[in-house]
Design a protein around this motif. Structure first.
Motif, PDB file in Angstrom:
ATOM      1  N   GLU A 156       2.986  10.399  -8.120  1.00 30.83           N
ATOM      2  CA  GLU A 156       4.089  10.504  -9.087  1.00 30.83           C
ATOM      3  C   GLU A 156       2.726  10.674 -10.154  1.00 30.83           C
ATOM      4  O   GLU A 156       3.012  12.038 -11.108  1.00 30.83           O
ATOM      5  N   LEU A 157       1.392  10.047 -10.142  1.00 31.62           N
ATOM      6  CA  LEU A 157       0.505  10.062 -11.150  1.00 31.62           C
ATOM      7  C   LEU A 157      -0.011  11.283 -11.371  1.00 31.62           C
ATOM      8  O   LEU A 157      -0.053  11.600 -12.420  1.00 31.62           O
ATOM      9  N   ALA A 158      -0.453  11.690  -9.851  1.00 30.72           N
ATOM     10  CA  ALA A 158      -0.687  13.017 -10.039  1.00 30.72           C
ATOM     11  C   ALA A 158      -0.130  14.208 -10.291  1.00 30.72           C
ATOM     12  O   ALA A 158      -1.143  14.960 -10.723  1.00 30.72           O
ATOM     13  N   ARG A 159       1.163  14.148 -10.952  1.00 24.18           N
ATOM     14  CA  ARG A 159       2.478  15.341 -11.369  1.00 24.18           C
ATOM     15  C   ARG A 159       2.289  15.355 -12.415  1.00 24.18           C
ATOM     16  O   ARG A 159       2.408  16.245 -13.495  1.00 24.18           O
ATOM     17  N   LEU A 160       1.727  14.152 -13.808  1.00 26.80           N
ATOM     18  CA  LEU A 160       0.796  14.005 -14.499  1.00 26.80           C
ATOM     19  C   LEU A 160       0.068  15.038 -15.365  1.00 26.80           C
ATOM     20  O   LEU A 160      -1.061  14.946 -14.934  1.00 26.80           O
ATOM     21  N   MET A 180       0.906  -1.348   0.206  1.00 25.08           N
ATOM     22  CA  MET A 180       0.299  -0.103  -0.098  1.00 25.08           C
ATOM     23  C   MET A 180       0.502   2.059  -0.354  1.00 25.08           C
ATOM     24  O   MET A 180       0.564   2.116  -0.168  1.00 25.08           O
ATOM     25  N   ARG A 181       1.734   1.541  -0.088  1.00 18.33           N
ATOM     26  CA  ARG A 181       2.677   1.825   0.596  1.00 18.33           C
ATOM     27  C   ARG A 181       3.622   2.938  -0.790  1.00 18.33           C
ATOM     28  O   ARG A 181       3.471   3.824  -1.438  1.00 18.33           O
ATOM     29  N   GLY A 182       3.601   1.985  -1.434  1.00 16.22           N
ATOM     30  CA  GLY A 182       4.129   1.409  -2.564  1.00 16.22           C
ATOM     31  C   GLY A 182       3.069   2.461  -3.286  1.00 16.22           C
ATOM     32  O   GLY A 182       2.803   3.351  -4.702  1.00 16.22           O
ATOM     33  N   GLN A 183       2.173   1.495  -3.732  1.00 18.31           N
ATOM     34  CA  GLN A 183       0.702   2.295  -4.496  1.00 18.31           C
ATOM     35  C   GLN A 183       0.708   3.413  -4.075  1.00 18.31           C
ATOM     36  O   GLN A 183       0.178   4.207  -5.440  1.00 18.31           O
ATOM     37  N   LEU A 184       0.302   4.404  -3.107  1.00 21.49           N
ATOM     38  CA  LEU A 184       0.344   5.636  -2.265  1.00 21.49           C
ATOM     39  C   LEU A 184       1.548   6.320  -3.126  1.00 21.49           C
ATOM     40  O   LEU A 184       0.990   7.425  -3.867  1.00 21.49           O
ATOM     41  N   PHE A 239      -3.043  14.451   1.017  1.00 15.68           N
ATOM     42  CA  PHE A 239      -3.832  13.346   1.141  1.00 15.68           C
ATOM     43  C   PHE A 239      -2.911  11.879   1.179  1.00 15.68           C
ATOM     44  O   PHE A 239      -3.124  11.016   1.858  1.00 15.68           O
ATOM     45  N   PHE A 240      -2.865  11.813  -0.248  1.00 15.30           N
ATOM     46  CA  PHE A 240      -2.340  10.816  -0.618  1.00 15.30           C
ATOM     47  C   PHE A 240      -0.851  10.850   0.699  1.00 15.30           C
ATOM     48  O   PHE A 240      -0.612   9.920   1.156  1.00 15.30           O
ATOM     49  N   GLY A 241       0.162  12.193   0.997  1.00 11.66           N
ATOM     50  CA  GLY A 241       0.530  12.036   1.729  1.00 11.66           C
ATOM     51  C   GLY A 241       1.004  12.087   3.426  1.00 11.66           C
ATOM     52  O   GLY A 241       1.856  10.856   4.577  1.00 11.66           O
ATOM     53  N   GLN A 242      -0.521  12.527   3.679  1.00 11.26           N
ATOM     54  CA  GLN A 242      -0.813  11.780   4.758  1.00 11.26           C
ATOM     55  C   GLN A 242      -1.426  10.421   5.540  1.00 11.26           C
ATOM     56  O   GLN A 242      -0.947  10.393   6.267  1.00 11.26           O
ATOM     57  N   VAL A 243      -2.212   9.803   4.059  1.00  8.44           N
ATOM     58  CA  VAL A 243      -2.116   8.397   4.291  1.00  8.44           C
ATOM     59  C   VAL A 243      -1.265   7.565   4.644  1.00  8.44           C
ATOM     60  O   VAL A 243      -0.709   6.833   5.412  1.00  8.44           O
TER      61      VAL A 243
END
Length: 240
Positions: A152-156, A143-147, A232-236
């Protein structure tokens, strides 16, 4: 050929163009190229042994779409899954399946994701329920890898990710995940795709599509904006 019983051979197309008096070299070349593309085998054809019949049409629609809007409630969307996460999801959905079958299904998912960075990459707007981010599919490390991958994708430039947090309460799409596909060709209608356990629904009726587009718009308005979703991704991730 008109009834779709046989494919278009390039020689047949050339003969028909000559018969109809089409002589413009650019038009002829364009039509022959279309005939060649129509006869080319799609990449997912070699995975036909593990793909259900109802899913293969979706792969074609996804590959042709210019805009993909998704809402996901339980799992991260297949276009964004890491290999480890995809393997865990496939193992859940196919309990008892052999390792080779799971490997091939994961291969399909990874291959699909090449679309996101291709020359014809679609615009993707994805809304993710917080539940999908909190559910530790495959364990904490997966899950850490997924987050991290989502961040990374959010920056595309062609991808917009938004999170529906628990604290907004209920929302319009609580009934389940869906995808709306739009195409560049103006005469090709939008399609809503809804996946079920043993099949899928493809909705093209204008009133149905409009309803799901309205739900998508309201989700986008009530969700965290893209910058807040990235935080939020970073928080989780830190909480894991």
């Amino acid at each position: 050929m008109e009834t779709g019983r046989v494919g278009f051979k390039e020689r047949d197309v050339a003969d028909l163009l000559e018969l109809y008096g089409v002589t413009d070299p650019q038009v002829v070349a364009s039509m022959l190229e279309l005939a060649s593309q129509a006869n080319a085998q799609d990449w997912w054809a070699k995975f036909g042994d593990v793909l259900p019949d109802w899913f293969e049409p979706y792969l074609g629609l996804e590959a042709a779409a210019s805009l993909i809007r998704t809402f996901d409630l339980q799992f991260v969307n297949g276009l964004f899954q890491t290999e480890g996460y995809a393997r865990s999801v496939a193992s859940i959905g196919l309990r008892g399946a052999g390792a080779a079958e799971v490997d091939r299904l994961v291969g399909v998912r990874v291959r699909r994701q090449e679309l996101l960075t291709s020359a014809r990459a679609p615009r993707v707007w994805s809304v993710i329920d917080e539940a999908a981010l909190r559910r530790t599919v495959g364990g904490a490390e997966v899950m850490r890898g997924q987050l991290r991958h989502l961040a990374e994708l959010a920056r595309l430039p062609n991808i917009t990710l938004q999170v529906v947090p628990f604290n907004i309460g209920g929302h319009d799409a609580a009934g389940g995940a869906f995808t709306v596909l739009r195409f560049a060709e103006p005469d090709v209608p939008d399609v809503v795709y809804i996946e079920q356990l043993t099949g899928a629904m493809y909705l093209e009726k204008r009133s149905d599509v409009d309803h799901y587009l309205d739900v998508s718009n309201r989700l986008g308005a009530t969700s965290l904006d893209p910058a807040a979703s990235l935080r939020f991704f970073g928080q989780v991730l830190r909480e894991l």
